[in-house]
Design a protein around this motif. Structure first.
Motif, mmCIF file in Angstrom:
data_model
loop_
_atom_site.group_PDB
_atom_site.id
_atom_site.type_symbol
_atom_site.label_atom_id
_atom_site.label_comp_id
_atom_site.label_asym_id
_atom_site.label_seq_id
_atom_site.Cartn_x
_atom_site.Cartn_y
_atom_site.Cartn_z
ATOM 1 N N SER A 161 0.684 -1.330 -0.005
ATOM 2 C CA SER A 161 0.109 0.076 0.124
ATOM 3 C C SER A 161 0.829 1.174 -0.057
ATOM 4 O O SER A 161 2.156 1.073 0.170
ATOM 5 N N HIS A 162 0.152 2.607 -0.316
ATOM 6 C CA HIS A 162 0.676 3.632 0.154
ATOM 7 C C HIS A 162 0.703 3.811 1.642
ATOM 8 O O HIS A 162 -0.347 3.400 2.280
ATOM 9 N N GLY A 163 1.515 4.961 2.110
ATOM 10 C CA GLY A 163 1.461 5.123 3.486
ATOM 11 C C GLY A 163 1.675 3.909 4.459
ATOM 12 O O GLY A 163 2.340 2.818 4.235
ATOM 13 N N THR A 164 0.795 3.869 5.576
ATOM 14 C CA THR A 164 1.095 2.806 6.612
ATOM 15 C C THR A 164 -0.076 1.660 6.528
ATOM 16 O O THR A 164 -0.430 0.984 7.544
ATOM 17 N N PHE A 165 -0.981 1.823 5.419
ATOM 18 C CA PHE A 165 -1.932 0.996 5.378
ATOM 19 C C PHE A 165 -1.649 -0.538 5.457
ATOM 20 O O PHE A 165 -2.198 -1.372 6.246
ATOM 21 N N ALA A 166 -0.888 -0.847 4.614
ATOM 22 C CA ALA A 166 -0.361 -2.127 4.752
ATOM 23 C C ALA A 166 0.091 -2.755 6.140
ATOM 24 O O ALA A 166 -0.432 -4.052 6.463
ATOM 25 N N PRO A 167 1.117 -2.166 6.500
ATOM 26 C CA PRO A 167 1.529 -2.501 7.848
ATOM 27 C C PRO A 167 0.441 -2.471 8.837
ATOM 28 O O PRO A 167 0.613 -3.511 9.918
ATOM 29 N N GLY A 168 -0.147 -1.441 8.929
ATOM 30 C CA GLY A 168 -1.416 -1.279 9.854
ATOM 31 C C GLY A 168 -2.389 -2.599 9.839
ATOM 32 O O GLY A 168 -2.810 -3.066 10.644
ATOM 33 N N LEU A 169 -2.697 -2.886 8.567
ATOM 34 C CA LEU A 169 -3.622 -4.009 8.334
ATOM 35 C C LEU A 169 -2.919 -5.408 8.840
ATOM 36 O O LEU A 169 -3.599 -6.330 9.442
ATOM 37 N N HIS A 170 -1.673 -5.305 8.404
ATOM 38 C CA HIS A 170 -0.976 -6.548 8.914
ATOM 39 C C HIS A 170 -0.765 -6.730 10.348
ATOM 40 O O HIS A 170 -1.043 -8.004 11.099
ATOM 41 N N SER A 171 -0.741 -5.600 11.293
ATOM 42 C CA SER A 171 -0.638 -5.455 12.431
ATOM 43 C C SER A 171 -2.224 -6.041 13.050
ATOM 44 O O SER A 171 -2.227 -6.845 14.164
ATOM 45 N N VAL A 204 1.929 -16.650 -4.473
ATOM 46 C CA VAL A 204 1.875 -15.394 -3.726
ATOM 47 C C VAL A 204 0.364 -14.798 -4.188
ATOM 48 O O VAL A 204 -0.179 -14.692 -5.533
ATOM 49 N N VAL A 205 -0.248 -14.503 -2.930
ATOM 50 C CA VAL A 205 -1.473 -13.670 -3.109
ATOM 51 C C VAL A 205 -1.219 -12.211 -2.754
ATOM 52 O O VAL A 205 -0.715 -12.051 -1.366
ATOM 53 N N VAL A 206 -1.479 -11.454 -3.701
ATOM 54 C CA VAL A 206 -1.055 -10.118 -3.431
ATOM 55 C C VAL A 206 -2.512 -9.078 -3.052
ATOM 56 O O VAL A 206 -3.527 -9.174 -3.940
ATOM 57 N N LEU A 207 -2.531 -8.228 -1.785
ATOM 58 C CA LEU A 207 -3.608 -7.589 -1.649
ATOM 59 C C LEU A 207 -3.013 -6.274 -1.706
ATOM 60 O O LEU A 207 -2.205 -6.049 -0.999
ATOM 61 N N ALA A 208 -3.517 -5.152 -2.489
ATOM 62 C CA ALA A 208 -3.051 -3.857 -2.637
ATOM 63 C C ALA A 208 -4.206 -2.788 -2.413
ATOM 64 O O ALA A 208 -5.579 -3.240 -2.592
ATOM 65 N N ASP A 209 -3.898 -1.555 -1.797
ATOM 66 C CA ASP A 209 -4.521 -0.569 -1.674
ATOM 67 C C ASP A 209 -5.395 -0.082 -3.007
ATOM 68 O O ASP A 209 -6.693 -0.039 -3.189
ATOM 69 N N ILE A 210 -4.638 0.423 -4.143
ATOM 70 C CA ILE A 210 -5.697 0.657 -5.298
ATOM 71 C C ILE A 210 -4.695 0.017 -6.530
ATOM 72 O O ILE A 210 -3.704 -0.162 -6.531
ATOM 73 N N LEU A 259 1.751 -1.665 -5.778
ATOM 74 C CA LEU A 259 1.102 -2.602 -6.535
ATOM 75 C C LEU A 259 2.216 -3.061 -7.710
ATOM 76 O O LEU A 259 2.606 -4.231 -7.950
ATOM 77 N N THR A 260 2.403 -2.215 -8.788
ATOM 78 C CA THR A 260 2.923 -2.394 -9.836
ATOM 79 C C THR A 260 4.396 -2.674 -9.535
ATOM 80 O O THR A 260 4.983 -3.504 -10.191
ATOM 81 N N PHE A 304 -5.331 -8.763 -6.029
ATOM 82 C CA PHE A 304 -6.576 -8.173 -5.641
ATOM 83 C C PHE A 304 -6.264 -6.631 -5.273
ATOM 84 O O PHE A 304 -4.990 -6.161 -4.415
ATOM 85 N N THR A 305 -6.936 -5.546 -5.659
ATOM 86 C CA THR A 305 -6.944 -4.064 -5.212
ATOM 87 C C THR A 305 -8.162 -3.961 -4.328
ATOM 88 O O THR A 305 -8.919 -4.913 -4.380
#
Length: 143
Positions: A8-18, A61-67, A73-74, A92-93
């Motif tokens: 993700s952009h910002g801290t979304f991915a690590p936050g969701l991971h947490s 690998v399963v990738v989940l991305a913000d947008i 993602l790219t 998936f986005t």
């Protein structure tokens, strides 16, 4: 082995991971990396490479991305391509907590095609309006 990669952009991915760790426990097959404010693409790409260092060419690998179309993602897909993993990756986005939890629950127990279908369904089902019911007394205050 199969991995879930949150990007993700910002801290979304690590936050969701947490949050996933908090609700489902810490797992070695769940990874996250984010493009932080002011970070260059080259630094982010290296972070993705470092995060995927233990992922082998025989893994999935399963990738989940913000947008869709975003740099996180790219760039992650480019790194996966360099590692020869693009053919064994689904992405998936619009990631959200229900999608991430579904992915974690099915990551090692479901085949990729079923997991792909399940995540698509979870994504659609996870977005809904929550209708707040009000009592007649609340309506009288508006008059």
């Amino acid at each position: 082995m199969r991995y879930l990669l949150l990007v993700s952009h910002g801290t979304f991915a690590p936050g969701l991971h947490s949050v996933v760790k908090m609700l489902m426990g810490d797992r070695d097959d769940v990874l996250s990396v984010s493009l932080e404010d002011g970070m260059g693409a080259d630094v982010y790409a290296q972070n993705v490479k470092d995060t995927l260092a233990n992922v082998a060419a025989t893994d999935e690998v399963v990738v989940l991305a913000d947008i869709i179309g975003g740099s996180p993602l790219t760039c992650a897909l480019n790194v996966l391509s360099e590692k020869g993993l693009l053919g064994s990756t689904i992405a998936f986005t619009g990631m959200n907590l229900p999608m991430a939890m579904a992915a974690v629950m099915e990551l090692q127990t479901t085949d990729m095609a079923s997991l792909q279908a399940s995540l698509g369904e979870e994504a659609r089902a996870g977005i809904m309006e929550y209708v707040i019911e009000t009592s007649a007394d609340d309506d009288e205050d508006d008059i």
